[in-house]
Design an enzyme around this catalytic site. Structure first.
Site, PDB file in Angstrom:
ATOM      1  N   CYS A   2      53.169  73.484  67.377  1.00  0.00           N
ATOM      2  CA  CYS A   2      53.914  74.652  66.915  1.00  0.00           C
ATOM      3  C   CYS A   2      54.008  75.779  67.936  1.00  0.00           C
ATOM      4  O   CYS A   2      53.380  75.782  68.982  1.00  0.00           O
ATOM      5  CB  CYS A   2      53.334  75.188  65.617  1.00  0.00           C
ATOM      6  SG  CYS A   2      53.055  73.919  64.366  1.00  0.00           S
ATOM      7  N   LEU A  51      55.739  71.828  64.594  1.00  0.00           N
ATOM      8  CA  LEU A  51      55.612  70.412  64.908  1.00  0.00           C
ATOM      9  C   LEU A  51      54.647  69.845  63.882  1.00  0.00           C
ATOM     10  O   LEU A  51      53.441  70.129  63.916  1.00  0.00           O
ATOM     11  CB  LEU A  51      55.079  70.202  66.325  1.00  0.00           C
ATOM     12  CG  LEU A  51      54.847  68.750  66.760  1.00  0.00           C
ATOM     13  CD1 LEU A  51      56.159  67.980  66.814  1.00  0.00           C
ATOM     14  CD2 LEU A  51      54.143  68.700  68.116  1.00  0.00           C
ATOM     15  N   VAL A  53      52.090  67.745  62.129  1.00  0.00           N
ATOM     16  CA  VAL A  53      51.078  66.770  62.521  1.00  0.00           C
ATOM     17  C   VAL A  53      50.109  66.482  61.371  1.00  0.00           C
ATOM     18  O   VAL A  53      49.820  65.334  61.060  1.00  0.00           O
ATOM     19  CB  VAL A  53      50.305  67.259  63.769  1.00  0.00           C
ATOM     20  CG1 VAL A  53      49.129  66.334  64.078  1.00  0.00           C
ATOM     21  CG2 VAL A  53      51.244  67.341  64.972  1.00  0.00           C
ATOM     22  N   VAL A 291      52.529  57.127  83.870  1.00  0.00           N
ATOM     23  CA  VAL A 291      53.741  57.368  84.633  1.00  0.00           C
ATOM     24  C   VAL A 291      53.601  56.716  86.003  1.00  0.00           C
ATOM     25  O   VAL A 291      52.504  56.635  86.564  1.00  0.00           O
ATOM     26  CB  VAL A 291      54.003  58.885  84.794  1.00  0.00           C
ATOM     27  CG1 VAL A 291      52.937  59.545  85.655  1.00  0.00           C
ATOM     28  CG2 VAL A 291      55.388  59.149  85.369  1.00  0.00           C
ATOM     29  N   GLY A 378      42.741  63.458  79.417  1.00  0.00           N
ATOM     30  CA  GLY A 378      41.442  63.607  80.078  1.00  0.00           C
ATOM     31  C   GLY A 378      41.283  64.922  80.814  1.00  0.00           C
ATOM     32  O   GLY A 378      40.305  65.096  81.554  1.00  0.00           O
TER      33      GLY A 378
END
EC number: 6.3.5.4
Length: 613
Positions: A2, A51, A53, A291, A378
């Site tokens: 949010c 958002l 959750v 990625v 992490g």
């Protein structure tokens, strides 16, 4: 996760300012793509982008609790990981809940304990409460500063927001940037409270801000304290392993799909292994994402920061844990898209100049968001356990400045070289950094009897936890929220931070290596090759065509002779660098071009009133 924003004005009636508050709220749409809400009072207005959750149907905001003396309304960003335990305690005290959300726990907690609710929360959060009973606003930021929060004092109150753009959307705020604002951008000390914008500042982590007709007050409810560590090496390793085991189940509470960011390094692999263990116990298979760049592994060249590519280690961890893994493969063309640069600068609200390190992260998070809403990271382990090379490099370790600045590399080379000479002189970055270092060191508490080396390493650890890591957390928050993805940071749990910070340096390097304490704590969960791997930062493309494309983009900007970017950057430096052989545009030269292009985009998008020599 949010985004929150708001406006308090004790000399105005804000009930007619719905359009302005809606505009402030709309700037945070990427942070909260699921829902939008505002609430107007006579002297306060709150905005929220959600958002969803936890408890998607029940956690809508702004959330209001009625009381006989008037309503209390909350807008909340982030997650409270101990909300289940707090709910039980509040229920026992007579509170009745209508949702399963952690937001309602914070709201009811305030009704029970007032602003002291902050001390009872575990998690990452920034929230605002308007208490109509007392005509008072309460702002709270989490202990580590995982979730951002900014404020601007006005003559009769204040403006606040999760990001500067929310405050900038209010016409009351003057968009000014002067020489003093630019010092931190070049100095990279992560000065407490700094914002690029004049008269806009960041609320410090672990802080409660209250605003009423009497003015504004701030209270620190948590700070990094020095205490004696009495556990031996074996007990310390066991305690760290136990803390990680306690933290992970809380971090994995979610009503939406989740995953883990996996780089093949010790930190992300440890989080992955701990999450996978919990998933096995509760059922289900863990998903992981990484990625990579096209041709990166095949053509990898070791450099000053990276000895090995990530891919082989990622494969080992995935095979070892049986994770469901996806690699997001990127090429230089996608990284160089001008629209992507605009998105990165817009997410940052400033021209930070990290180039493909930021843009590739945003593309990674966009890809993850197609399949998950929550990701675990992490981040924070290097700062906490002593993983960076400069912790162990004598010249950087013993220098009387910030260790990451003393350890010269691509990102800590002279960041002022591309600037106009008059501006460089006015900035006096050397003096600025020295002043900030002295201020930071003065905050460190030492134990009686600590020898010179232990004092030095405690100071270094303190600087990393209270300075550098905040820049790293801000980067991850901005890039993830620009994609509508919630990233959680298990290593930032304050209980773990308090324990590890106070462990003597000999225990942090218990096996004679960097992050030895963490290596031993998670060794039973991971392949030996991963626990023995040397720190390797987030990857950056090694494609020589990338630099050539940066040069072409810089030459295009050079054609606009009257652009405001040349009030800051030295045109001759830009021209020389843009016309150099592409193979020579590495390190500081490539970073300088990235910053130049970012500043060009930022200036166009934000139209600041720039005051420089």
């Amino acid at each position: 996760m949010c985004g929150i924003t708001g406006w308090v004005a004790f000399e105005q009636d804000l009930t007619g300012q719905g359009d302005t508050v809606a505009a402030m709220t709309a700037t945070l749409a990427e942070r909260g793509p699921d829902e939008s809400g505002t609430r107007l009072f006579r002297h306060a207005a709150l905005g929220h982008r959600r958002l969803a959750v936890i408890d998607p149907p029940g956690g809508r905001q702004p959330m209001t609790a009625g009381t006989p003396a008037g309503p209390v309304t909350l807008v909340h960003s982030g997650e409270v990981y101990n909300h289940t335990a707090l709910r039980a305690e509040l229920t026992a005290r007579g509170h009745r809940f209508t949702t399963r959300s952690d937001t309602e726990v914070v709201l009811r907690g305030y009704l029970e304990w007032g602003e002291a609710v902050a001390e009872r929360l575990t998690g990452m959060y920034a929230f605002a409460l308007w208490d109509e009973r007392r005509q008072r606003l309460v702002l709270v930021r989490d202990r580590m500063g995982v979730k951002p929060l900014y404020l601007h004092r006005t003559h009769d109150g204040l403006l606040f927001g999760s990001e500067p753009k929310a405050v900038l959307a209010n016409p009351v705020f003057p968009r000014r940037v002067d020489t003093g604002c630019l010092r931190e951008l070049a100095g990279f000390t992560k000065a407490p409270g700094w914002s690029l914008w004049k008269d806009l500042r960041e609320v410090e982590p672990g802080t409660v801000v209250t605003v009423d007709r009497a003015g504004m007050r701030e209270r620190t409810y948590w700070r990094l304290e020095t205490t004696e560590h009495t556990d031996d090496a074996e007990t310390t390793v066991e305690r760290v392993a136990a803390l990680l085991g306690e933290i992970m189940p809380q971090q994995l509470v979610s009503d939406v799909p989740q995953c883990v960011l996996l780089s093949g390094g010790l930190d992300s692999s440890a989080v992955t292994a701990l999450a996978a263990r919990h998933q096995r116990e509760t059922g289900g298979k863990l998903r992981t994402f990484s990625v990579d760049f096209a041709g990166y592994e095949e053509n990898f060249r070791p450099d000053e920061l990276r000895e090995t590519p990530d891919a082989p280690y990622i494969r080992e961890v995935v095979a070892h844990l049986g994770a469901d893994h996806r690699t997001v493969l990127l090429d230089s063309r996608s990284l160089l898209d001008p629209a992507l640069r605009r998105a990165v600068v817009g997410a940052r609200d400033m021209p930070i100049g990290l180039g493909d390190i930021d843009s590739s992260m945003l593309l990674l998070f966009r890809a993850i968001r197609e399949q998950a809403t929550v990701a675990l990271s992490g981040e924070f382990a290097d700062e906490l356990f002593g993983g960076y090379a400069w912790f162990h490099h004598p010249a950087a370790r013993d220098a009387d400045t910030f260790p990451w600045l003393a350890f010269q590399n691509t990102y800590t080379a002279d960041r002022t070289e591309p600037l106009r000479p008059e501006l460089r002189e006015a900035l006096d970055i050397g003096g600025y950094v020295a002043d900030e270092y002295a201020s930071a060191v003065a905050r460190v508490e030492h134990l009686p009897g600590e020898d010179a080396f232990e004092r030095r390493m405690r100071t270094s650890s303190h600087l990393h936890i209270t300075r550098l890591v905040r820049a790293m957390l801000d980067r991850k928050d901005r890039m993830s929220m620009a994609a509508g993805l919630e990233v959680r940071v298990p290593f930032a749990d304050h209980r773990l931070v308090e324990y590890v910070y106070n462990a003597p340096w000999a225990l942090k390097t218990v096996d004679g290596r960097e992050k030895g304490l963490l290596r031993q704590a998670v060794a039973p969960l991971l392949p030996r090759s991963v626990t023995e791997r040397v720190k390797s930062p987030y990857p950056s493309t090694q494609d020589t065509g990338y630099a050539a494309a940066l040069q072409r983009q810089a030459r295009d900007v050079l054609a606009d002779r009257d652009h405001q970017v040349f009030a800051v950057f030295d045109r001759d430096w830009v021209r020389r660098t843009a016309d150099a052989a592409p193979a020579a545009v590495t390190g500081a030269a490539r970073t300088g071009l990235e910053r130049f292009l970012d500043f060009h985009v930022w200036s166009d998008a934000y139209d600041p009133e720039l005051t420089v020599p």
